[in-house]
Design an enzyme around this catalytic site. Structure first.
Site, PDB file in Angstrom:
ATOM      1  N   ALA A  67       0.866  -1.184   0.000  1.00 28.71           N
ATOM      2  CA  ALA A  67       0.000   0.000   0.000  1.00 28.71           C
ATOM      3  C   ALA A  67       0.898   1.228   0.000  1.00 28.71           C
ATOM      4  O   ALA A  67       2.052   1.170   0.456  1.00 28.71           O
ATOM      5  CB  ALA A  67      -0.879  -0.013   1.237  1.00 28.71           C
ATOM      6  N   GLY A 112       0.357  -5.032   0.846  1.00 27.63           N
ATOM      7  CA  GLY A 112      -0.844  -5.036   0.009  1.00 27.63           C
ATOM      8  C   GLY A 112      -0.622  -5.721  -1.334  1.00 27.63           C
ATOM      9  O   GLY A 112      -1.565  -6.242  -1.933  1.00 27.63           O
ATOM     10  N   GLU A 115      -1.012  -9.285  -0.624  1.00 23.17           N
ATOM     11  CA  GLU A 115      -2.444  -9.522  -0.392  1.00 23.17           C
ATOM     12  C   GLU A 115      -3.210  -9.549  -1.714  1.00 23.17           C
ATOM     13  O   GLU A 115      -4.138 -10.338  -1.882  1.00 23.17           O
ATOM     14  CB  GLU A 115      -3.013  -8.420   0.518  1.00 23.17           C
ATOM     15  N   GLU A 135       4.313  -5.012   7.234  1.00 27.01           N
ATOM     16  CA  GLU A 135       3.408  -4.115   7.968  1.00 27.01           C
ATOM     17  C   GLU A 135       3.779  -3.922   9.435  1.00 27.01           C
ATOM     18  O   GLU A 135       3.704  -2.805   9.949  1.00 27.01           O
ATOM     19  CB  GLU A 135       1.958  -4.627   7.894  1.00 27.01           C
TER      20      GLU A 135
END
Ligand code: COA
Length: 261
Positions: A67, A112, A115, A135
């Site tokens: 992200a 992300g 993911e 993260e």
């Protein structure tokens, strides 16, 4: 849908190649890109001739390096929840996509990005791919479905190790973990990904769709309910034109030509 800034879509026969392109930031996933992913997959879902999707990062450095950390910096408790919810929703849209979606990972698939790859039905990688969940080093946890999907793919022991250490793993280790199905030379990634997807899309589209549906349903349900679902889906396929074609072709010793009906 609004004009695409970070994604491009190419159709090749019955396959769509969705490429992520924000190379200056290692394809980091910002809010606009998330919206574009939603728009692209929603549009593709209308294409009845489509048999499969390849999701790839442009450039050879990164699939998606997570992200967008600059956007993360501005989040508070409320907006953080909302951003995580949006990511979960869009990634689930990909997971629920009608045809198989293959992530072709070149370079970094972090946070992300990992993911996103996990929300795809299958993953392959180039030799230079690196997977990880950094993260916890940023004071957060994966929030786009990673803590849920990773265990399903690699098992709880490996998932908790990856998420708590934040360490990256190589493509070979990812293959050993079952996180990717195959590892290719970087310059062959796209062509080999097409071959890999082709080994699925040559089969009956209806059978592939229902196999995906049954497999995912079983992840979240008790065996007794999953058997009922499998039984129902099997029944829906029995007697279809595709089934007649598949069985007929075997008996006639020829290759089947599936129409998806
Ligand atoms: N969000 C925003 N920008 C990112 C980014 C991210 N997740 N990952 C990389 N970038 C940007 C860098 O800030 C840099 O931008 P700049 O040139 O404008 O300064 C550019 O992409 C290149 O990255 P850089 O760090 O210089 O490349 P590198 O080869 O030295 O390192 C990584 C590569 C992937 C190890 C490193 O970029 C990194 O750790 N990224 C963050 C990964 C992460 O924590 N992701 C999870 C977020 S939840």
């Amino acid at each position: 849908m609004t004009e695409l800034e970070y994604l491009s879509v190419e159709k090749e026969n019955e396959i769509a190649i969705v490429a992520i392109d924000r190379q200056g930031k290692l394809n980091a996933l910002n809010y606009k890109m998330l919206q574009e992913l939603e728009g692209v997959f929603t549009d593709l879902s209308q294409d009845e001739n489509l048999r499969g999707v390849i999701l790839i990062g442009r450039g050879n450095k990164s699939f998606v390096a997570g992200a967008d950390i600059e956007e993360l910096a501005d989040l508070n408790r409320q907006s953080g929840r909302s951003q995580s919810g949006e990511g979960q929703r869009v990634f689930t849209l990909i997971e629920n996509f009608r045809t198989p979606v293959l992530a072709a990972v070149n370079g970094y698939a972090l946070g992300g990005g990992c993911e996103l790859a996990l929300a795809c039905h299958l993953r392959v990688a180039s030799k230079n791919a690196k997977f990880g969940f950094p993260e916890v080093g940023l004071g957060i946890i994966p929030g786009f479905g990673g803590t849920v999907r990773l265990s399903r793919v690699v098992g709880f022991g490996r998932a908790i190790e990856m998420i708590l250490t934040g360490n990256m793993i190589t493509a070979d280790r990812a293959e050993h973990f079952g996180l990717v199905s195959a590892v290719f030379e970087p310059d062959e990634l796209l062509s080999r990904s097409k071959d890999f997807l082709g080994s699925i899309t040559r089969h009956s589209p209806q059978a592939i769709q229902k196999a995906i549906q049954s497999l995912y349903f079983a992840q979240d349900s008790r065996a007794i309910e999953s058997f009922i679902m499998e039984n129902d889906l099997f029944g829906q396929l029995t007697g279809t034109e595709d089934m007649k074609e598949g069985v007929g072709a075997f008996l006639e010793k020829r290759k089947p030509v599936f129409k998806g009906v």
